[in-house]
Design a protein around this motif. Structure first.
Motif, mmCIF file in Angstrom:
data_model
loop_
_atom_site.group_PDB
_atom_site.id
_atom_site.type_symbol
_atom_site.label_atom_id
_atom_site.label_comp_id
_atom_site.label_asym_id
_atom_site.label_seq_id
_atom_site.Cartn_x
_atom_site.Cartn_y
_atom_site.Cartn_z
ATOM 1 N N TRP A 56 46.968 -59.953 -43.450
ATOM 2 C CA TRP A 56 46.204 -58.728 -43.105
ATOM 3 C C TRP A 56 46.710 -57.878 -42.164
ATOM 4 N N PHE A 57 48.065 -58.039 -41.736
ATOM 5 C CA PHE A 57 48.409 -57.396 -40.697
ATOM 6 C C PHE A 57 49.346 -56.327 -41.674
ATOM 7 N N GLN A 58 49.214 -55.119 -40.957
ATOM 8 C CA GLN A 58 50.201 -53.967 -41.815
ATOM 9 C C GLN A 58 50.683 -53.091 -40.668
ATOM 10 N N ILE A 59 51.777 -52.571 -41.264
ATOM 11 C CA ILE A 59 52.780 -51.729 -39.953
ATOM 12 C C ILE A 59 53.031 -50.512 -40.611
ATOM 13 N N ALA A 60 53.199 -49.492 -39.812
ATOM 14 C CA ALA A 60 53.423 -48.179 -40.422
ATOM 15 C C ALA A 60 54.541 -47.384 -39.384
ATOM 16 N N GLY A 61 55.496 -46.756 -39.983
ATOM 17 C CA GLY A 61 56.296 -45.767 -39.288
ATOM 18 C C GLY A 61 55.611 -44.613 -38.867
ATOM 19 N N ALA A 62 56.582 -43.442 -38.691
ATOM 20 C CA ALA A 62 56.083 -42.110 -38.316
ATOM 21 C C ALA A 62 55.413 -41.553 -39.471
ATOM 22 N N ASP A 63 55.630 -41.931 -40.524
ATOM 23 C CA ASP A 63 55.011 -41.212 -42.044
ATOM 24 C C ASP A 63 53.744 -42.038 -42.030
ATOM 25 N N GLY A 64 53.047 -42.691 -41.570
ATOM 26 C CA GLY A 64 51.960 -43.097 -41.584
ATOM 27 C C GLY A 64 51.488 -43.999 -42.802
ATOM 28 N N LYS A 65 52.623 -44.439 -43.378
ATOM 29 C CA LYS A 65 52.446 -45.264 -44.571
ATOM 30 C C LYS A 65 52.543 -46.692 -44.357
ATOM 31 N N ASP A 114 52.352 -54.203 -46.038
ATOM 32 C CA ASP A 114 52.092 -55.409 -45.593
ATOM 33 C C ASP A 114 53.259 -56.104 -44.474
ATOM 34 N N ALA A 115 52.750 -56.528 -43.612
ATOM 35 C CA ALA A 115 53.620 -56.804 -42.626
ATOM 36 C C ALA A 115 53.827 -58.451 -42.332
ATOM 37 N N GLN A 116 54.986 -59.057 -41.606
ATOM 38 C CA GLN A 116 55.020 -60.365 -41.363
ATOM 39 C C GLN A 116 54.601 -60.458 -39.874
ATOM 40 N N ALA A 117 53.367 -61.299 -39.404
ATOM 41 C CA ALA A 117 52.925 -61.306 -38.135
ATOM 42 C C ALA A 117 53.220 -62.901 -37.726
ATOM 43 N N THR A 118 53.441 -62.874 -36.431
ATOM 44 C CA THR A 118 53.562 -64.234 -35.769
ATOM 45 C C THR A 118 52.955 -64.251 -34.489
ATOM 46 N N ILE A 119 52.489 -65.344 -34.062
ATOM 47 C CA ILE A 119 51.816 -65.620 -32.849
ATOM 48 C C ILE A 119 52.936 -66.165 -31.907
ATOM 49 N N ASP A 120 52.930 -65.417 -30.668
ATOM 50 C CA ASP A 120 53.761 -65.639 -29.453
ATOM 51 C C ASP A 120 53.125 -65.927 -28.497
ATOM 52 N N ARG A 121 52.582 -67.362 -28.127
ATOM 53 C CA ARG A 121 51.475 -67.429 -26.920
ATOM 54 C C ARG A 121 50.447 -66.739 -27.147
ATOM 55 N N SER A 122 49.983 -65.793 -26.272
ATOM 56 C CA SER A 122 48.809 -64.983 -26.155
ATOM 57 C C SER A 122 49.024 -63.361 -26.802
ATOM 58 N N THR A 123 50.324 -63.387 -27.633
ATOM 59 C CA THR A 123 50.472 -62.211 -28.383
ATOM 60 C C THR A 123 50.742 -62.301 -29.521
ATOM 61 N N VAL A 124 50.850 -61.121 -30.519
ATOM 62 C CA VAL A 124 51.154 -61.299 -31.964
ATOM 63 C C VAL A 124 52.453 -60.474 -32.111
ATOM 64 N N VAL A 125 53.537 -60.564 -32.824
ATOM 65 C CA VAL A 125 54.624 -59.865 -33.098
ATOM 66 C C VAL A 125 54.522 -59.416 -34.545
ATOM 67 N N VAL A 126 54.493 -58.261 -34.763
ATOM 68 C CA VAL A 126 54.322 -57.629 -36.294
ATOM 69 C C VAL A 126 55.812 -56.888 -36.713
ATOM 70 N N ARG A 127 56.103 -57.234 -37.693
ATOM 71 C CA ARG A 127 57.246 -56.419 -38.237
ATOM 72 C C ARG A 127 57.309 -56.357 -39.797
ATOM 73 N N SER A 128 58.310 -55.625 -40.297
ATOM 74 C CA SER A 128 58.445 -55.573 -41.582
ATOM 75 C C SER A 128 59.869 -54.717 -41.993
ATOM 76 N N ALA A 129 60.620 -55.545 -42.846
ATOM 77 C CA ALA A 129 61.906 -54.794 -43.087
ATOM 78 C C ALA A 129 62.022 -53.613 -43.754
ATOM 79 N N ASP A 130 60.683 -53.098 -44.311
ATOM 80 C CA ASP A 130 60.583 -51.703 -44.976
ATOM 81 C C ASP A 130 60.211 -50.830 -43.735
ATOM 82 N N VAL A 131 59.894 -51.019 -42.540
ATOM 83 C CA VAL A 131 59.681 -50.220 -41.415
ATOM 84 C C VAL A 131 60.568 -50.467 -40.387
ATOM 85 N N PRO A 132 61.956 -49.862 -40.411
ATOM 86 C CA PRO A 132 62.683 -50.156 -39.266
ATOM 87 C C PRO A 132 62.359 -49.506 -37.831
ATOM 88 N N ALA A 133 61.645 -48.582 -37.953
ATOM 89 C CA ALA A 133 61.139 -47.737 -36.638
ATOM 90 C C ALA A 133 59.542 -47.730 -36.666
#
Length: 578
Positions: free
Chosen positions: A501-510, A513-532
Motif C-alpha cells: 500500500w505504498f504509492q509514489i507519484a511524480g510532478a504529474d500527481g499520478k 504502486d511502489a516498491q517500499a523497503t525498510i532501512d533501519r528506522s526509515t522506509v525507501v520508496v521507488r518505482s521504475a515508472d516514476v524516475p523523478a
C-alpha cells in the motif's frame, strides 16, 4: 362560614407555597456507585432554594455553600486519594429550617469510589454495546465470554441519556452501574474495555461517563459560542438558525387519518453491513457519490433541534450538564458522519475547536483527549481524507490517536474487534498520563527526502520497523458468514513479506504502486515508472487491506500522504487491492 373559607384559602396558599419550595438535590452524576476523580479538586453541585445553605460531608471534609439566585449550589472537595467504598452525605437547610427542606434532612450517597474518571463521547462506535442482544448491530466478537468474565466491581459506568437541546441543560439523566456479568451487556464496549484495562493496570477504581449519540457530527458536540465566533464555522450555526426559524414558522400539521388500504410494511432494521446511518457524503470527497440530505433523528418530527447532525444540540443536551464533573481525560470515536460545508477539509479544525472548548469549560487545564481513527471499510464514509483530518488532532497538545486501519471490517461500519482498539487507547493513557514506560503509537510520518529516483521517509515511533503482522489479536475481521452467522478473522496470507500500500507519484500527481523497503528506522520508496518522484502516500484507500507497516510494539503506522495538495489525483483513484 366566611371565616372558614378565608382560612381554607390561606391554608391552601401556604400549602402551595411550601410544596413549591425546591428540594435539595444533587446533580444526577452524584448518586450511588459513583466514581470521583482522585488527585484533584472535585466539584459537587446541585439545586435548592435560592439562598439555602447546603453542606457536603465526605472523607472527613465538610464543605458548605448557599444556593445562588437561580437555585444552584456548588462546593469543591479538596484532593482525594483512591479507595472506597465510601459514603457521601449532603445536608440541606443547615441554617435552622427557615426555608426549603426541614433542618438536618440529609441525602446519603452510598458505595462511592475514588479513582480515575474518563469521559467517552462520539457516535455509534462509542455507543457500541458489549452485547448484540437488544443492541443490533453491536456486540463484541466473543461477547458471551466477555460478559461471563466481566466481574470488575471497581469499574463503573454512567450512561448519559440521549438528549438534544437548543440551549445548554443544567443536568443530565442517567445512573451509575457497577460492572458485572449482569450489567456489562448494556455498557459501551469501548468504555468498558478501556476502563477494565486501566483498572487492571493501575489497581484503582475507574469510572466512565458515557455521553455519545449514533450518527452524530462533531459540531453537534461543540458549544454554540465557539462556532459562532469562528468565521469558518459560523455558517454552520447560521444555517441551523435558518432551519430552526423555518420549522417554528410552520403551522402545526393537521392530523392525517389512517389509510383504509393494506397496512404499511414494517420498517426494516438496518443490517450490520449497512453504511453509517445518517451519513451524508461530501461533494469533492474521494469517490464521493451524489450528496443526499442527512436523515433526521428518530422522533425528530422535522425539528432541526432533534437532529443529531446539527450544531450544538448534543453539547447542550449531553455535555453541558456533565461539566464540571472532575475527569482525568476524554476518549472520542467519531468521524463517519461529516456534513455540509466546510465538510471534510475543516473536520480537523472542528475537532481542535471541540477539544479547546471542552478544556476551557471544564477549567482543569489541558486534560488528555484521545481519539480513534476510522477503521478500514469499503465505504466512502471511511475514506483516507477523513483519516488525515483525524490525525491532525496530534498537533494539539496532550492528544493521542488510536489507529485501527488493520482491524476494520470490509462491510460493517461497526467492526466488532474492539479489543485491540482499546488496548491501543489504554496504551496511550498508561504511557502519557500514568507514566508507564511503553510504546503507545505506531509509526507517524515525519519527513521525506528525494534520493535520485527514490524517496526516503522518516517517522517518529519508528523503533524496529517491520512488516510483521502481530499474531491473533490484530487481525482484520470479515463480515459475518450469512450461512453460519460466525465472524471470522481475515488474516493476510503471510505475516511477513514486502511492504504493501505504498504509492509514489511524480510532478504529474499520478500515483502508481511502489516498491517500499525498510532501512533501519526509515522506509525507501521507488518505482521504475516514476524516475523523478515528488510524493508518496501510504494506505490511501477506504479499505487498504493488508497495509503492514508496524513498529516493534506491533502498532500500525498512521496512514499518510506527503503532498496534501493532490486531492484531485486522490479523488480519481479507484479502490483497489495491491
Amino acid at each position: 362560614m366566611k371565616t372558614r373559607l378565608v382560612g381554607a384559602v390561606v391554608c391552601a396558599a401556604l400549602c402551595v407555597a411550601v410544596s413549591a419550595r425546591a428540594e435539595v438535590k444533587p446533580a444526577a452524576l452524584f448518586s450511588d456507585h459513583m466514581v470521583l476523580q482522585n488527585g484533584m479538586e472535585v466539584p459537587v453541585w446541585g439545586t435548592a432554594d435560592p439562598g439555602e445553605k447546603v453542606t457536603v460531608k465526605f472523607l472527613g471534609q465538610t464543605k458548605s455553600a448557599s444556593a445562588d439566585a437561580g437555585g444552584k449550589w456548588t462546593v469543591r472537595l479538596a484532593r482525594l486519594k483512591s479507595g472506597g467504598p465510601f459514603t457521601m452525605t449532603i445536608i440541606g437547610n443547615t441554617n435552622g429550617g427557615s426555608k426549603g427542606s426541614a433542618a438536618g434532612v440529609s441525602i446519603v450517597i452510598s458505595d462511592v469510589l475514588v479513582g480515575e474518571v474518563w469521559l467517552g463521547s462520539g457516535q455509534s462506535n462509542m455507543v457500541f454495546n458489549v452485547s448484540n442482544t437488544g443492541h443490533r448491530p453491536y456486540g463484541l466478537l466473543d461477547e458471551k465470554q466477555e460478559i461471563a468474565d466481566a466481574n470488575y466491581p471497581q469499574v463503573r459506568m454512567f450512561t448519559v441519556a440521549d438528549t438534544k437541546s437548543l440551549t445548554p441543560q443544567a443536568d443530565v439523566k442517567g445512573e451509575w452501574k457497577v460492572c458485572s456479568p449482569a450489567t456489562v451487556a448494556d455498557f459501551s464496549a469501548i468504555g468498558y474495555l478501556f476502563a477494565r484495562d486501566l483498572n487492571q493496570a493501575l489497581k484503582v477504581p475507574v469510572g466512565i461517563i458515557l455521553s455519545a449519540y449514533g450518527a452524530s457530527t462533531a459540531e453537534a458536540w461543540v458549544p454554540r459560542e465557539a462556532l459562532a465566533a469562528d468565521p469558518l464555522l459560523k455558517p454552520i450555526v447560521d444555517g441551523f438558525d435558518t432551519r430552526e426559524a423555518a420549522y417554528k414558522a410552520q403551522p402545526p400539521a393537521a392530523p392525517t387519518p389512517p389509510a383504509a388500504a393494506a397496512p404499511a410494511p414494517p420498517t426494516p432494521e438496518a443490517p450490520p453491513t449497512s453504511p453509517a446511518a445518517g451519513l451524508a457524503v461530501i461533494p469533492g470527497a474521494a469517490g464521493a457519490a451524489a450528496p443526499r440530505p442527512a436523515r433526521r433523528a428518530r422522533g425528530g418530527g422535522g425539528d432541526p433541534v432533534q437532529d443529531q447532525h446539527q450544531p450544538t444540540v448534543l453539547y447542550n443536551g449531553m455535555i453541558a450538564g456533565v461539566i464540571p464533573y472532575a475527569i482525568r481525560g476524554a476518549i472520542w470515536y467519531q468521524g463517519e458522519s461529516i456534513l455540509g460545508n466546510p465538510g471534510i477539509p475543516a473536520y480537523g479544525h472542528v475537532m481542535e475547536t471541540l477539544v479547546t472548548e471542552w478544556r476551557k469549560r471544564w477549567n482543569e487545564g489541558s486534560f488528555p483527549f484521545y481519539a480513534v481513527q476510522l477503521a478500514a471499510l469499503k465505504n466512502n464514509s471511511n475514506n483516507p481524507r477523513v483519516r488525515e483530518q483525524q490525525a491532525a488532532i496530534l498537533s494539539v497538545p496532550k492528544t493521542g490517536l488510536a489507529v485501527t486501519i488493520d482491524i476494520g471490517d470490509p462491510g460493517n461500519v461497526h467492526p466488532k474487534n474492539k479489543e485491540p482498539l482499546c488496548d491501543r487507547l489504554s496504551r496511550i493513557a498508561l504511557a502519557n498520563v500514568y507514566g508507564r514506560k511503553m510504546e503507545f503509537s505506531g509509526p507517524v510520518y515525519a519527513s521525506m527526502k528525494v534520493e535520485g529516483s527514490a524517496i526516503r521517509l522518516t517517522f517518529t515511533h519508528a523503533d524496529g520497523l517491520t512488516t510483521h503482522y502481530p499474531d491473533g489479536l490484530y487481525a482484520h475481521v470479515s463480515a459475518a458468514d450469512p450461512a453460519t452467522g460466525k465472524v471470522a478473522a481475515e488474516i493476510p496470507e503471510s505475516n511477513d513479506g514486502p511492504l504493501r500500500w505504498f504509492q509514489i507519484a511524480g510532478a504529474d500527481g499520478k500515483y502508481v504502486d511502489a516498491q517500499a523497503t525498510i532501512d533501519r528506522s526509515t522506509v525507501v520508496v521507488r518505482s521504475a515508472d516514476v524516475p523523478a518522484p515528488v510524493a508518496v502516500r501510504y494506505a490511501w484507500d477506504n479499505y487498504p487491506y493488508g497495509a503492514n507497516l508496524y513498529n516493534s510494539a506491533g502498532l500500525p503506522a498512521v496512514p499518510f500522504r506527503t503532498n496534501k495538495t493532490d486531492d484531485a489525483a486522490a479523488a480519481a483513484a479507484p479502490p483497489r487491492t495491491p
